[in-house]
Structures are given as C-alpha cells and as structure tokens.
Design an enzyme around this catalytic site. Structure first.
Site, PDB file in Angstrom:
ATOM      1  N   THR A   1      -6.789  -3.115   5.284  1.00 59.64           N
ATOM      2  CA  THR A   1      -5.530  -3.064   6.070  1.00 59.64           C
ATOM      3  C   THR A   1      -4.754  -1.883   5.684  1.00 59.64           C
ATOM      4  O   THR A   1      -5.090  -0.663   6.388  1.00 59.64           O
ATOM      5  CB  THR A   1      -4.504  -4.313   5.769  1.00 59.64           C
ATOM      6  OG1 THR A   1      -4.498  -4.362   4.298  1.00 59.64           O
ATOM      7  CG2 THR A   1      -5.154  -5.561   6.275  1.00 59.64           C
TER       8      THR A   1
ATOM      9  N   LYS B   1     -10.720  -6.082  -0.284  1.00 58.65           N
ATOM     10  CA  LYS B   1      -9.938  -5.243   0.380  1.00 58.65           C
ATOM     11  C   LYS B   1      -8.420  -5.609  -0.320  1.00 58.65           C
ATOM     12  O   LYS B   1      -8.194  -6.825  -0.877  1.00 58.65           O
ATOM     13  CB  LYS B   1      -9.578  -5.666   1.866  1.00 58.65           C
ATOM     14  CG  LYS B   1      -9.062  -6.891   2.072  1.00 58.65           C
ATOM     15  CD  LYS B   1      -7.560  -7.162   2.232  1.00 58.65           C
ATOM     16  CE  LYS B   1      -6.833  -6.369   2.987  1.00 58.65           C
ATOM     17  NZ  LYS B   1      -5.550  -6.729   2.920  1.00 58.65           N
TER      18      LYS B   1
ATOM     19  N   THR C   1      -3.379  -9.741  -4.777  1.00 64.41           N
ATOM     20  CA  THR C   1      -3.310 -10.069  -3.220  1.00 64.41           C
ATOM     21  C   THR C   1      -4.445  -9.407  -2.486  1.00 64.41           C
ATOM     22  O   THR C   1      -4.281  -8.386  -2.286  1.00 64.41           O
ATOM     23  CB  THR C   1      -1.803  -9.666  -2.837  1.00 64.41           C
ATOM     24  OG1 THR C   1      -1.055 -10.330  -3.577  1.00 64.41           O
ATOM     25  CG2 THR C   1      -1.793  -9.918  -1.190  1.00 64.41           C
TER      26      THR C   1
ATOM     27  N   GLU D   1      -0.649   0.973  -2.884  1.00 63.51           N
ATOM     28  CA  GLU D   1      -0.063   1.956  -1.840  1.00 63.51           C
ATOM     29  C   GLU D   1       0.988   2.875  -2.393  1.00 63.51           C
ATOM     30  O   GLU D   1       1.686   2.705  -3.529  1.00 63.51           O
ATOM     31  CB  GLU D   1       0.864   0.813  -1.024  1.00 63.51           C
ATOM     32  CG  GLU D   1      -0.125  -0.243  -0.104  1.00 63.51           C
ATOM     33  CD  GLU D   1       0.699  -1.139   0.499  1.00 63.51           C
ATOM     34  OE1 GLU D   1       0.282  -1.791   1.306  1.00 63.51           O
ATOM     35  OE2 GLU D   1       1.892  -1.549  -0.150  1.00 63.51           O
TER      36      GLU D   1
ATOM     37  N   ASN E   1       5.919   0.686   2.966  1.00 61.71           N
ATOM     38  CA  ASN E   1       6.380  -0.653   3.163  1.00 61.71           C
ATOM     39  C   ASN E   1       7.642  -0.513   3.906  1.00 61.71           C
ATOM     40  O   ASN E   1       8.276  -1.888   4.221  1.00 61.71           O
ATOM     41  CB  ASN E   1       6.455  -1.318   1.896  1.00 61.71           C
ATOM     42  CG  ASN E   1       5.087  -1.566   1.490  1.00 61.71           C
ATOM     43  OD1 ASN E   1       4.278  -2.412   1.990  1.00 61.71           O
ATOM     44  ND2 ASN E   1       4.668  -1.014   0.194  1.00 61.71           N
TER      45      ASN E   1
ATOM     46  N   SER F   1       6.538  -1.767  12.014  1.00 61.80           N
ATOM     47  CA  SER F   1       6.601  -0.973  13.488  1.00 61.80           C
ATOM     48  C   SER F   1       5.601  -0.098  13.719  1.00 61.80           C
ATOM     49  O   SER F   1       4.414   0.027  13.243  1.00 61.80           O
ATOM     50  CB  SER F   1       7.956  -0.499  13.325  1.00 61.80           C
ATOM     51  OG  SER F   1       8.051   0.530  12.086  1.00 61.80           O
TER      52      SER F   1
END
Lengths: 418, 418
Positions: A163, A189, A200, A290, A413, A418
C-alpha cells in the site's frame, strides 16, 4: 532483483539489494490488476497450494477486526489451506454485512477455481477502512489466476500487496529437518498503522516442510513475540493485521518425516530459521515506516521482568518526542528518561543508565560526566541508532524496533484518502 | 492585554483576546530575567503569600520525577505555603544530587527572602531535562523579587513560565462562599510533552477564599479528572508536571467562614468556578499544542463504564493517524474505528456509530448510507472539531481534548535542544 523498478521515492532505509527468492515446492502464485484503488499496478495476489497445506495464523487484537480477519479466524480450526487471496487498496474493514458478503463471494470464487472447500480458503485485505469492497472486481479473475500461477513469483507477490510501502518485503532461509533440506519463504507489507499486537501488516510465510498445523501454530505464536510484536512505527494497530504460516509438506517426498509437535527436537534448526525470516520481514517493515529516515533499536535491560522491559522499551519507541528527536539527529536522552518515567513500570531515577550506540550519556540519575556531545551526535547521524537503557533493578530485558517521526509521516498521512 | 506583544508565530487556536486578570488579595508576584536558557525574556517567577496560604497539589505520575516535584511532594504534608519559585528553560530533572542541591539552595534563598521555613516554599522548573540547573542564577535575585512583588501581575507571571508556548495562559472566575465573594485566578504553561496523568505542564491557581488544605486538596484532586487529566497533545508525560492550588484566606476579612471540608455544601459554587478555571486553562494548553492547527473534542458514549470510555477516547486522541488526518482536514473515520479497536476496551463493530460535528458518518458497523462526504469535510475545515463515538454497549461516557499532528510539531521537536 533486476526486473524490479521502484516508483516514487524509496525509503532511505530500504535494503540495498534484494535476495533472490527460491521457488518452493507445493505453492504457486499469480497477481492481477483489478483496479480496486490503484491504477497501473497489481493489487490482487493469489497463492495456491496444490495439496492441502498445514496452516497457522496470528491476527490483530483489535476489537473491530476486518471481515477477512473474522473469516480466517473461523477457518483456522479446520487446519488445511488450499488458497490465499489478498488484495490491496481496500481493507474491507468496518463494512458490516457488505463486508461479510464480500468475503463469502471471494471464498466461493476461489474455492471454485481451486476445487476445494471454502473452509480451505484464506483471505486478507489492506487499504482504506470503511469503504465497501467490490469483490466482483477480482473474484472474476481467480479462475485465470489459478491456472496461471507459478512458483517463481515471490517478488511479484510482495509487490501486489503493497500500500504505502516503498519497497516489497521478501525473506528466505533454509534449514534441515532430520537431515532433509527445507525452505522458508516469506513476504510482508506494512509501512504505517504499525504497532504490536500485531504489528499492522500482512505477511505470508510458506515452507515446504511437512509439519502439522498445531505444531505450526505453536512455532508461529512463539516466533512473533520478539519479532513482529516487538516493532512499532506509530503505535496504531490496524483492523487487518494478519500473519499466516503455511507448510506444503512437499519435503515429505525427500523423506522428511512429518512433525506433529512443536517441541520435537528435530525442529530446532527450522525454528531458528523461521524466527530469522520473521525478524527479517518485521525489520523490513520498520525500515519502510512511513517517512522514516532512521531506525532505532531500543534495548532495555535490568528491568523487573522481561514484560516490564518490553513495556518500557515500547514506551520509548512510541514516544513522539523521542522519535522527533531521532529525526533531528538530537541525542536527547532527557526524552528517554521521560519515556521510561511514563511507562508506569518500576524505575529508580538514580539507577538509570542510557547509551546511544557505545556512548553512555547518563548514569546514576544524571548526565554522564565523561560523555561527549559530539560523540553522541555522531551516533545519531547514522541510519541505524542503537539505544540502550539499563534500569538497574532486575534482570528483565527486551529489544524493540521503531523508526523516527518526520514531516513526511505527517504529509503521507495527512492526505492518504484523497 | 494591551501591553502584551507576541514574539514569533502564535498558535492559530490562541484566544482572540485575553481576559483582564483581577488582583487577588494575599498574593503578590514578581518576575526576573535570570538568563537560564532564554535571552531577552523573563524566566523566573516568584509568588509570595503574605500570610501562610493553604496549599494543595497534584504532580506527574512519572517514575522519574524532577527534583522540584520531589521537593514539593515532601513539603505538601506541612500544609501551608509562603512562596512559589518557578523557572523556565531548565527542568532540573534527572540531575541527581546536583538537582537536590539546586532545590535546597533555591528554597533556602526564598525562605530567607520571605522570612519563613523552607517547608513553606514550593518550587517548579520546566525546560530541558538532564542539564544541571545553576540555581545561583536566580536565588540571588529572590530578595529583590520579594520586595518588588505586586498583585497586578498575573499576565507577566504567565509569560515568565512559558517554554515552547506561543501565548500565556490565564483564567479567572469568581464565586460566593456563604454570601462572600471570592476570586480564583490561574496561570498555566504547556505546549508539548502533554498527556495525562498529569497533562505535562505547570499550573498555579490561587484563591482568596479561606479553605483548609485538606479540603483544597480534595477539590483539586476531583477537579483534574475531567480537565487537565483529559487532555493530550502527544501522549508524552513530563517528569515535571505540577498543578498547585493555593488559598490565601483573605476573604476571611469580609466575613467568609473558613471551610474545613470539601463536602461542605457552601463550596458548591466555588467548586464549579474552580473546575471552570481548570478546564479553561487545560483547553488553553491543548490549543497551544506544538504545531496545532485544530482542536479535537472527542466524546465517547455508550461504553461499558466511564473509565472504559476515557480509555477509548484517549486511544483516539493519541492516535498519530487520527491526528494527522485532522491536520489534513480528512474526515477519515476509518482511523477512528482503528483507534477504538486498539484501545483494548469492549467494542462491537456492528454497534459503533461515529459523528464529526453533527454529521453521522458511520452507524451499525458500516458507513452511514446517508452521509455526505462534503458535509463531513466541511466540519473538518473548522478550527474546533467535535468527534463523537457511540460504542452502543453501556452508559459510560467521557470527553477528552487533543490537537492535530502537523509537520510543525515535528519541526519544533526535531531541534528543540539545538
């Protein structure tokens, strides 16, 4: 991997090269582009086991698990697997009755494609929460995927389930069981919404060893403690965390005697190799955190118990102030003290000692008089930063891994949907 | 306040104007610039009580508290206060024996200046952890500060204790006790390292009411639950959190009968006014959260108990993914589901309902079919964002406050020490 082309910017902590992934007897894979959310990339993975494989799984402890997690938990007692279907782009979580309908349709289509019962199908979905998943998008392609699936496809499989990951995560090890060589391959992933328990993410590990499901489950449950359940990116636990381990049993053809119990001494090397795969994959997830620019390895010693040590280590690893200091390459050990103090575990300020790398910056409840700020700053400039805290009270210890907190984490994040 | 000039950029959530702070009989204040860390600003505050004041306090639950916190805890059973000395720029935390020497020197100097015992002195320090505090810098000026201290100085007092705050925090209320008017004035500082329990900050509240210390402590301990202990900026708990409440007793001159017990019915209005001051100050701290551009008011209803509701609300409030979504004005209710799920409290996905403002975005375990993304996005554009989650299981409820997580938070904390 020569054929792999990164798109966008890749984590600076990514592996410099990817290991070649051997094919593994008894499992085939295919990917497809179903257009669930992403354009111009694969977003569905199907793994097919030609014979029923032993299966084990650990899942999110979220009280609001996704529909696929519910589905897998229900099938696990059945004990064998014939196929796994994974999609990225939509988590099929908090989707109510529609979510259950989507898992039912997918399982039905996969079972028809493979020719097995729906209770031998395992499902996982990752992506946005709360959007209904149109399972017809990929259930229609499972027939073709089953037919096309090949063994030499691990890297493509890892890419299909990404992702916000900036690189695919693969790992392989080999071991012997009773003199017979077996292989363990895994993919994972995960980049955000990463915290115990589970970290997660999705991860699928397959071996050609012949091991019964009960033993496999015990191996997996033991293995996640110091690996996937010892890493955190942002303390947020997903609704979809899934780690599954499959054993195709193909090594039986080479004479490997089937293993029924996890405490069988013939499993020693296999257990070690499995734990290496789990650690390798989990660290790759942290290193793709991230926005990450640093990896922190936080070791706590001298706590009252191992469990206390882990809670202290996670308090440090989840502290936004510790993580932003790492991003700024600031050897700010005062924030380590703060995080030890807020953990709630026993600590005596006047016994604490703290190291960045080999540099002891604090001892006996105050700044180490011999510590050089320049030397500590030097440690912080590296990509991998070891932090050690000795509590000075007992013999409990634990190590956890995390990454820094950067402006890029906020950017990634702040507009994910969007 | 006409005389107040902001330096640097002020939180967009700051109050549009500051209330005039009345002077309060029995307490005088002075500030000084001792150059502890900052240049060209005040960094020491002295509050002087002309007669022994009743005193109550709540402090950080950190296992590694600062030297001033240890000092105050030790003095509190004595039950009266004559002076408070606060410095910003250095927390005097994790400073070992040197830290204790610094509090001892400060207390000795303050006691000499005021003419009281060292057990009537209260101390607080805020700023960098782990750096030895040179208390001689300000202990030498306490004599002069004591002499110069005046009553009309609340705003200057609030400014002197700021660290990364972008505006000073003051609040005032009045009430009657047995028909006699009394005043409650408070100041606070705090912007980062803010989380229960305590919210990481310093706050000093003073009343001219005549109330015994035991009653004062009960009022304060009750009051912090739904106020200071219900806010979080970054989940990080400081070593130095201090909230103290003093009662000068000057209202006795107007005939207010001394109150000995917190359950005295004559305290009803006073208790309400005190709780308003505590709430006002704590919300001002959240609204000055480092890098904040949004305030989130998170209300959880329908939980198994009030305590469960508060843990769920804090799980939401501390989620980096919820907070970054708020920064991006993204009505990402999937992340609310995630945070409910990870709280560990009882929740049933299929009973959950979620609102942003008045817009119900999810109900019965899935997206509300009637919800308009545009309407929800509109709510997110406001500075103050109410989030409501109904768990649907019981009657427990709680409200907590937090702010968003922005790139500026990372920037502020990535190079705080340098």
């Amino acid at each position: 991997m020569a054929g792999f082309i990164m798109s966008g910017s890749v984590s600076p902590l990514a592996p410099k090269s990817f290991v070649p992934m051997p094919s593994l007897r008894g499992v085939r894979m295919a990917t497809a582009s179903a257009g669930i959310k992403y354009k111009n990339r694969t977003d569905v993975l199907m793994m097919v086991f030609d014979k029923p494989a032993s299966v084990a799984g650990v899942f999110t402890r979220s009280k609001c698990p996704s529909a696929p997690v519910d589905f897998c938990r229900a099938n696990l007692p059945h004990g064998t697997a014939r196929a796994v279907v994974v999609n990225s782009g939509n988590a099929n979580a908090f989707t109510g009755m529609k979510g259950r309908q989507a898992t039912a349709l997918t399982a039905k289509s996969a079972a028809a494609a493979v020719g097995c019962g729906e209770n031998e199908i395992y499902l996982a979905s990752t992506g946005v929460i709360g959007e209904p998943l149109d399972a017809t998008k990929f259930s229609g392609v499972l027939d073709r995927m089953q037919a096309e699936a090949t063994g030499d496809f691990w890297f493509e499989a890892a890419k299909a389930i990404m992702t916000t990951d900036t690189y695919p995560k693969v790992s392989t090890r080999s071991a012997e069981i009773g003199g017979v060589a077996v292989t363990i391959n895994g993919i994972a992933k995960g980049a955000g919404m990463i915290a115990p328990d589970m970290a997660t993410m999705l991860s699928f590990v397959v071996t050609d060893a012949d091991i019964a499901s009960e033993a496999l489950q015990a191996l997996l449950s033991d293995g996640v403690g110091p690996t996937f359940n010892s890493m955190t990116v942002d303390s947020d636990t997903s609704t979809s965390d899934t780690l599954m381990l499959f054993a195709t049993g193909a090594a039986a053809e080479d004479g490997q005697a089937r293993i029924e119990r996890a405490d069988d001494p013939r499993l020693a090397a296999f257990r070690a190799a499995l734990n290496e795969v789990l650690k390798d994959l989990s660290l790759q997830v942290v290193r793709d955190g991230e926005g990450a620019t640093k990896m922190l390895e936080i070791t706590v010693t001298g706590a009252e118990s191992d469990a206390a040590a882990k809670r202290i280590a996670l308090s440090i690893a989840n502290s936004p102030l510790v993580k932003t200091a790492a991003a700024g390459e600031d050897a700010n050990w005062g924030r380590i003290v703060m995080a030890v103090g807020k953990s709630g575990e026993m600590a005596d300020r006047d016994r604490l000692a703290i190291w960045f790398g080999d540099i002891r910056v604090a001892v006996n409840g105050e700044r180490d008089p011999d510590y050089s700020e320049a030397a500590a700053s030097n440690v912080m400039k590296a990509q991998d930063i070891p932090v050690k805290v000795d509590i000075g009270l007992g013999s409990g210890s634990a190590t956890v891994w995390t990454c820094d907190l950067t402006k890029e984490y906020v950017a990634i994040n702040g507009d994910y949907r969007s």
